[in-house]
Design a protein around this motif. Structure first.
Motif, PDB file in Angstrom:
ATOM      1  N   LYS A 168       0.885  -1.339   0.156  1.00  0.00           N
ATOM      2  CA  LYS A 168       0.071   0.171   0.087  1.00  0.00           C
ATOM      3  C   LYS A 168       0.970   1.247  -0.013  1.00  0.00           C
ATOM      4  O   LYS A 168       0.756   2.178  -0.956  1.00  0.00           O
ATOM      5  CB  LYS A 168      -0.979  -0.049   1.194  1.00  0.00           C
ATOM      6  N   SER A 178       4.954   2.823   0.396  1.00  0.00           N
ATOM      7  CA  SER A 178       6.100   2.390   0.044  1.00  0.00           C
ATOM      8  C   SER A 178       7.026   3.755   0.259  1.00  0.00           C
ATOM      9  O   SER A 178       6.695   4.494  -0.433  1.00  0.00           O
ATOM     10  CB  SER A 178       6.509   1.523  -1.162  1.00  0.00           C
ATOM     11  N   HIS A 179       7.879   3.632   0.947  1.00  0.00           N
ATOM     12  CA  HIS A 179       8.849   4.828   1.187  1.00  0.00           C
ATOM     13  C   HIS A 179      10.181   4.221   0.933  1.00  0.00           C
ATOM     14  O   HIS A 179      10.806   3.446   1.572  1.00  0.00           O
ATOM     15  CB  HIS A 179       8.677   5.261   2.627  1.00  0.00           C
ATOM     16  N   TYR A 180      10.940   4.940  -0.143  1.00  0.00           N
ATOM     17  CA  TYR A 180      12.030   4.462  -0.505  1.00  0.00           C
ATOM     18  C   TYR A 180      13.141   5.418   0.031  1.00  0.00           C
ATOM     19  O   TYR A 180      12.825   6.581  -0.166  1.00  0.00           O
ATOM     20  CB  TYR A 180      11.938   4.489  -2.101  1.00  0.00           C
ATOM     21  N   ARG A 181      14.296   5.008   0.360  1.00  0.00           N
ATOM     22  CA  ARG A 181      15.456   5.746   0.748  1.00  0.00           C
ATOM     23  C   ARG A 181      16.642   5.604  -0.496  1.00  0.00           C
ATOM     24  O   ARG A 181      16.875   6.470  -1.342  1.00  0.00           O
ATOM     25  CB  ARG A 181      15.895   5.539   1.938  1.00  0.00           C
ATOM     26  N   LEU A 182      17.311   4.272  -0.431  1.00  0.00           N
ATOM     27  CA  LEU A 182      18.301   4.220  -1.269  1.00  0.00           C
ATOM     28  C   LEU A 182      17.926   3.433  -2.226  1.00  0.00           C
ATOM     29  O   LEU A 182      18.546   3.401  -3.404  1.00  0.00           O
ATOM     30  CB  LEU A 182      19.314   3.581  -0.582  1.00  0.00           C
ATOM     31  N   LYS A 207      12.763   3.867  -6.401  1.00  0.00           N
ATOM     32  CA  LYS A 207      11.504   3.486  -6.379  1.00  0.00           C
ATOM     33  C   LYS A 207      10.833   2.760  -7.537  1.00  0.00           C
ATOM     34  O   LYS A 207       9.879   1.775  -7.336  1.00  0.00           O
ATOM     35  CB  LYS A 207      10.624   5.056  -6.380  1.00  0.00           C
ATOM     36  N   SER A 208      11.461   3.146  -8.869  1.00  0.00           N
ATOM     37  CA  SER A 208      10.682   2.322 -10.079  1.00  0.00           C
ATOM     38  C   SER A 208      10.641   0.898  -9.822  1.00  0.00           C
ATOM     39  O   SER A 208      10.068  -0.098 -10.192  1.00  0.00           O
ATOM     40  CB  SER A 208      11.565   2.879 -11.185  1.00  0.00           C
ATOM     41  N   GLN A 242       8.599  -0.614  -7.059  1.00  0.00           N
ATOM     42  CA  GLN A 242       7.129  -0.886  -7.621  1.00  0.00           C
ATOM     43  C   GLN A 242       7.178  -1.950  -8.403  1.00  0.00           C
ATOM     44  O   GLN A 242       5.935  -2.758  -8.424  1.00  0.00           O
ATOM     45  CB  GLN A 242       6.718   0.569  -8.399  1.00  0.00           C
ATOM     46  N   VAL A 243       8.045  -2.271  -9.369  1.00  0.00           N
ATOM     47  CA  VAL A 243       8.103  -3.399 -10.228  1.00  0.00           C
ATOM     48  C   VAL A 243       7.861  -4.687  -9.438  1.00  0.00           C
ATOM     49  O   VAL A 243       7.249  -5.466  -9.699  1.00  0.00           O
ATOM     50  CB  VAL A 243       9.059  -3.408 -11.043  1.00  0.00           C
ATOM     51  N   LYS A 263       4.414  -4.760  -7.470  1.00  0.00           N
ATOM     52  CA  LYS A 263       3.312  -5.040  -8.426  1.00  0.00           C
ATOM     53  C   LYS A 263       3.294  -6.332  -8.922  1.00  0.00           C
ATOM     54  O   LYS A 263       2.291  -6.818  -9.317  1.00  0.00           O
ATOM     55  CB  LYS A 263       3.217  -3.650  -9.534  1.00  0.00           C
ATOM     56  N   VAL A 299       6.873  -3.141 -19.041  1.00  0.00           N
ATOM     57  CA  VAL A 299       7.326  -2.087 -18.033  1.00  0.00           C
ATOM     58  C   VAL A 299       9.050  -1.986 -17.945  1.00  0.00           C
ATOM     59  O   VAL A 299       9.428  -0.731 -17.957  1.00  0.00           O
ATOM     60  CB  VAL A 299       6.890  -2.481 -16.642  1.00  0.00           C
ATOM     61  N   ILE A 325      11.412   1.304 -18.597  1.00  0.00           N
ATOM     62  CA  ILE A 325      12.382   1.671 -17.567  1.00  0.00           C
ATOM     63  C   ILE A 325      13.782   1.805 -18.279  1.00  0.00           C
ATOM     64  O   ILE A 325      14.595   2.588 -17.792  1.00  0.00           O
ATOM     65  CB  ILE A 325      12.513   0.972 -16.256  1.00  0.00           C
ATOM     66  N   LYS A 366      20.620   6.285 -13.236  1.00  0.00           N
ATOM     67  CA  LYS A 366      19.703   6.906 -12.678  1.00  0.00           C
ATOM     68  C   LYS A 366      19.161   6.144 -11.452  1.00  0.00           C
ATOM     69  O   LYS A 366      18.510   6.547 -10.391  1.00  0.00           O
ATOM     70  CB  LYS A 366      18.547   7.251 -13.547  1.00  0.00           C
TER      71      LYS A 366
END
Lengths: 574, 546
Positions: A64, A66-70, A73-74, A77-78, A81, A135, A139, A193
């Motif tokens: 639900k 998600s908090h990303y630091r290092l 994020k992409s 999520q993959v 999901k 996806v 990316i 990136k």
């Protein structure tokens, strides 16, 4: 003043405690970066970057928020999901020459390779795989969207999960290669990136595409898998490994002199480590050069490290970028390597492949596997995935070593279906010591429909590399303690026993010519058939509708002329 | 006899070609086109919208005279015509149900009085002497769907309840405009279809700020740390989202689905160099340069891999140690108190200065804990704006209750639902109409059954949504309008509509001519010949008769 200072100290301590609490709340993550440089016997130089992000989190449970630091994020999520357990993707330009360069730290086939283990809770694996490839192609800016059922296989034995987990049901595994994929800057930029520091700090500042792609071999990869956090494997964390391997050509970029430096290779020098990295190191393989007789390093470093890599104990000079002293007074590190490596160890296993035969109807695939071990034999797993338009005659399969028939102890063959799925051939072959094992297989070339040809069909069609996976006997005892802190490049394939180590070898991809039609043909065919039909129809029509009558033959030309002359003379005609 | 046989053969071949050949060719080259409800689509395209809101007027004791009280309850309908730019959207209809409650005055906790369905309003009429409202306030708007209306003594003049209501009507309309929908809201919601009359710049800017209606939104919080060497940042985003954002989103869940994530980006720079203000030894970002700030950052944000919903970006920018403190200045060169700005339909950016963490003897990197209450206050306000929760200034004499801890009053949600339903209906109708037009114009496109099915389900949902709006069932109307949007978009973007079937006509003829020309010429010629022979015979017969 004293009291104030005390208060300040206490406040700082409080902040510190608070920080720790906060950090535990969002899940611990850790980032390491590493560069290995290995001067090669041929005078070329092999550089291998590894960036590892570890994150203690559970993608499968909390999808639900998600908090990303290092962790990028992409990719996170993959994973959540598409219920991914393990994901391995590589983009390679050029072919790794095992006999000249030895074994790579991380093998990869030319083109793009993608293999994914899905969670066993997933029901529609094929649909998810299709979406996932789309996806990922977005990316990484690659044509992974061309992966479909015609080039996807489910290997039964060759690709076991590299992370923890005991799901080995190959229904949840998908493997695909795109041997034709060209790798270039547009794939490198999204790859960079994903790094926490991007290409702004740390080792990644060296990744300048104008130099990286001016090389004999370039391979970049992303590996995601769950790993153990400690010995007992009580907690797991997700590991993201981004690797980049480059072989710089001596004559192409070194101007023929055996002198390499960071600036010469990457046109950059290093000034700092990535500030969020917990470790940032450069390793230089000096095993053959312990006394400095073959090549010299400047600046010199007192740090040495030993590691068992690919069945061999290697010695490395280590430069720790988190220490300010590494950069010296110039505040920049430009490593210089003068000279070249001496004889290298002959790789114990290597393989090659080619297409034999002539004409455009049939052909034969030859795969040669070399066991260079003087007295030990070992088994290898050979995986071949051949597109459906090469129709394999499986009854012609022969495996011979040293002139004798070598019967595979395990064969898994899945025949192809036209336009639906490729051939999959997996077998377990025992390679006798110091021998060449040859696998041959005949095939017939299929005729494609005219829309199925690629834009340049006369170039030929690629067939992906064969994959040879094996546990090769090791000369020295392997390190089986997988939780111990080790250099990243030596810890990718987990080793379970001391006497052998895991090697994966990719052969060359094949380029096969298929019978190619003349593409203006459809219109010509239409015109020709129509003409034939029209001629046939016309004569039939004439036969049916015309009435035939006997006619008096008209007098010949000579007679007519004679009559005209006679008329002029007033003589009655003939 | 011979010639008669030939003629018969020619005629029969012509007959075979016409009876068998032409239909065969027609059938085999035909494209499959499933039936579409064209007439219903055309009807929808007119977009006759009737919005109706239930308004219940409750009279407290002492506001109604006994003779007025006689005719209670009664229902009265009020029509308000709205015409938007020639498009025949119109007629907002307000049935008013009146009821008399004698003991309202006693029950002060109006919020808990009645749970009215979404879209409806309850107006309590209280006497002038009531001490419920402050002196200069005539109308009080509560957190739920209730309003208090103070009635002046001069209003008692009316003989009957109708007359009294007629007196109160303008006031009630005002309340309705604040709490449900107004002409401008609906016009803004229809901005896709209707060109807004130029001139009113402010309202255009307002209408363009909020995101377009969508079944879902992705909210991304990004912490930008351009200087990880000097700042080690810690933000409790998880807790902050739970405390500040989640209540609002839970409240908004009937409108759309939301998903939240956050990320930290290192070395993410702004696109402009801030100017140094030597008088205050601060750095400043001017309002004109803010437009250039976003682009370089946006490249780092990354798109959402998991869905194609629009993304709302909220960036928290911590200036690096060398450009600190950094303040945003507005057009009047005044420091913006929140130090934040937002970009329409994109998201918001806040600059968070961390100077107070520096000390004379600070050793970098500094550990910094971000005060999430301060940050989330700003982001929450921006989120409300971007989602289209408009806080329009109430007319004079109105007092609006502060929204509760959810950050959103019930009637604000209703307002949003009204405009979203209208917007969804308008968008879905436009999509379906243009799809129908396109399919009508290009005869070569194959219309598969699944597309026809999507189109007809979109049309049914649209019709249902329109009728629910008319009936005043706001919740259902929004639900159906969302379904309509989903299926209309699915039909419009179906890949099967894009197949390679569009050969130009000249190419088709080039392929047909080699076959058709040699076949048709003899048939035509012999037919001509038969006709001319028949005519000649006819002519020969005539003189014989004579």
């Amino acid at each position: 003043a004293m009291a104030e200072q005390k208060f300040r100290v206490r406040a700082r301590a409080l902040v510190c405690v608070f920080v720790c609490v906060v950090m535990c709340g969002c899940g611990r993550d850790d980032f390491q970066e590493e560069l290995v440089i290995r001067p090669l016997h041929s005078g070329d130089i092999y550089t291998s970057f590894q960036f590892r992000t570890l994150w203690e989190t559970d993608f499968t449970r909390e999808n639900k928020v998600s908090h990303y630091r290092l962790f990028p994020k992409s990719l996170g999520q993959v994973i959540s999901k598409f219920s991914v357990r393990e994901l391995h993707i590589s983009f390679t330009q050029g072919y790794w020459r095992t006999m000249q360069w030895g074994q790579p730290y991380l093998p990869s086939p030319p083109g793009a390779e993608l293999w994914v283990w899905f969670q066993d809770s997933l029901t529609d694996v094929d649909g998810t795989w299709k979406e996932l490839t789309n996806v990922l192609s977005g990316i990484f800016c690659a044509s992974l969207n061309f992966i479909d059922s015609t080039n996807t296989v489910q290997p039964s034995a060759s690709f076991k999960p590299l992370g923890i987990g005991n799901v080995t049901d190959h229904r949840f595994l998908r493997y695909a290669t795109l041997p034709r994929e060209i790798v270039c800057t547009e794939n490198l930029t999204p790859w960079k990136k994903l790094l926490p520091c991007g290409s702004k700090a740390g080792l990644a500042v060296l990744l300048k595409s104008e130099k990286l792609f001016h090389s004999s071999f370039h391979s970049q990869a992303v590996h995601i898998r769950p790993v153990c956090k400690d010995d007992q494997c009580k907690t797991t964390s997700w590991e993201l490994r981004q690797t980049l391997n480059v072989v710089f050509d001596l004559h192409n970029s070194g101007q023929g002199k055996n002198e390499w430096s960071l600036f010469k290779m990457f046109s950059r020098t290093l000034t700092e480590a990535c500030p969020v990295a917990s470790s940032s190191k450069i390793y230089i393989d000096i095993t053959d050069n312990s006394q400095g007789e073959q090549f010299e390093l400047s600046p010199a470093t007192p740090l040495l490290s030993q590691a068992v890599v690919l069945g061999d104990r290697r010695t490395f000079s280590v430069y720790d970028l988190t220490q300010q002293i590494t950069f010296g007074t110039m505040r920049s590190l430009n490593l210089l390597i003068r000279g070249k490596s001496s004889d290298m160890l002959r790789p114990l296993l290597h393989a090659e492949r080619y297409v034999a035969g002539y004409g455009l109807q049939t052909g034969e695939i030859h795969t040669l596997m070399y066991n260079n071990h003087p007295y030990r034999s070992f088994p290898v797993l050979l995986l071949d995935s051949v597109p459906w338009y090469l129709r394999l005659y499986i009854h012609t399969l022969t495996v011979t070593s040293k002139g004798k028939d070598n019967k595979p102890s395990y064969i898994h063959y899945q025949p192809s279906k036209d336009r639906v799925r490729p051939h999959l051939l997996e077998m377990l072959v025992q390679l006798p010591p110091n021998s060449v094992t040859e696998v041959t297989l005949q095939f017939e070339r299929a005729l494609l429909k005219w829309t199925e040809y690629t834009p340049d069909p006369n170039h030929g069609f690629y067939v992906g590399s064969s994959v040879i996976s094996s546990l090769v006997p090791s000369i020295v005892a392997m390190d089986t303690n997988n939780s111990r802190e080790r250099p990243l490049f030596s810890s990718f394939f987990p080793s379970k026993e001391e006497s052998s180590y895991f090697v994966r070898v990719y052969t060359e991809p094949l380029l096969v010519n298929l019978p190619t039609p003349d593409f203006s043909m459809p219109y010509n065919v239409i015109c020709l058939t129509c003409t034939v039909v029209a001629v046939g129809y016309g004569s039939l029509y004439n036969l049916l509708t015309r009435s035939f009558q006997i006619e008096e033959p008209s007098p010949g030309l000579a007679k007519r002329i004679a009559n005209i002359i006679r008329k002029m003379r007033g003589v009655p005609p003939l | 006899l011979q010639s008669v046989r030939g003629q018969l053969a020619a005629l029969s071949i012509a007959a075979v070609v016409i009876i068998v050949g032409v239909p065969l060719w027609w059938r085999t080259t035909e494209t499959y086109r499933a039936w579409l409800p064209v007439s219903q689509i055309k009807e929808l395209a007119k977009l006759q919208l009737h919005l109706s809101a239930d308004v219940e007027v409750v009279f407290a004791r002492g506001t109604v005279t006994p003779e007025q009280q006689k005719k209670v309850p009664l229902t009265q309908t009020q029509n308000m015509e709205h015409r938007v730019d020639g498009d025949s959207f119109n007629a907002i209809l307000t049935p008013m149900r009146l009821s008399n409650s004698a003991s309202v005055e006693a029950d002060l906790s109006l919020h808990t009085l009645s749970e009215s369905p979404s879209g409806s309003l309850v107006v309590y009429v209280i006497p002038e002497s009531s001490s419920l409202l402050p002196q200069n306030v005539d109308v009080y708007i509560g957190q739920r769907r209730t309003a208090l209306l103070r009635i002046g003594s001069q209003m008692r003049v009316g003989k009957t309840l109708e007359q009294l209501l007629a007196h109160m009507e303008p006031r009630i309309k005002q309340v309705l405009h604040v709490m449900s929908f107004s002409h401008t809201d609906i016009t803004a919601a229809l901005s896709n279809r209707v060109r807004i009359s130029p001139g009113n710049k402010e309202s255009i800017a307002d209408s363009m700020r909020a995101f377009k209606s969508s079944p879902g939104y992705e909210i991304t919080f990004s912490l930008l740390n351009p200087d990880p060497k000097s700042h080690r940042l810690h933000w409790d985003i998880e807790g902050a989202v739970e405390t500040y954002i989640q209540p609002l989103l839970t409240k908004l869940s009937p409108v759309a689905n939301f998903s939240i994530d956050s990320q930290t980006l290192y070395y993410a720079m702004l696109g402009v160099n801030p100017r140094f203000d030597s008088s205050r030894s601060t750095y400043t970002l001017n309002a004109d340069s803010l437009a250039h700030v976003i682009n370089p950052v946006e490249a780092r944000l990354g798109s959402n891999a998991a869905s194609s919903n629009p993304v709302l970006n909220f960036l928290l920018y911590i200036p690096d140690a060398h450009h600190s403190p950094l303040y945003i200045h507005d057009h009047k060169k005044q420091q913006v108190p929140t130090n934040a700005f937002h970009s329409p339909r994109w998201g918001g950016i806040m600059v968070y200065n961390v100077n107070e963490f520096y000390e004379v003897d600070t050793v970098f990197p500094v550990d910094i804990n971000i005060d999430m209450a301060k940050v989330m206050g700003v982001f929450l306000a921006q989120l409300r704006l971007l989602l289209g929760v408009q806080s329009s200034t109430p007319p004079p004499g109105f007092l609006v209750a502060p929204c509760g801890n959810a950050g959103l009053a019930d009637w604000e949600l209703d307002r949003l639902m009204w405009s979203r339903s209208v917007e969804n209906i308008a968008t879905a109708t436009t999509t379906i109409t243009s799809l129908a037009q396109l399919l009508d114009q290009i005869g070569n496109i194959v219309i598969n059954d699944n597309i026809a099915q999507q189109v007809s389900s979109a049309v049914t949902s649209l019709q249902l949504a329109v009728s629910e709006l008319e009936a005043g069932n706001l919740g259902f109307a929004l639900q159906y309008s969302k379904e309509a949007i989903l299926s209309s978009e699915r039909a419009f973007f179906d890949p099967s509509l894009l197949h390679l079937l569009y050969f130009p006509d000249d190419q088709k003829f080039a392929i047909y001519i080699p076959l058709f020309l040699p076949m048709c010429v003899p048939i035509l010629l012999s037919l001509l010949k038969i006709v001319s022979e028949a005519r000649q015979k006819h002519r020969e017969k005539k003189p014989k008769k004579d």
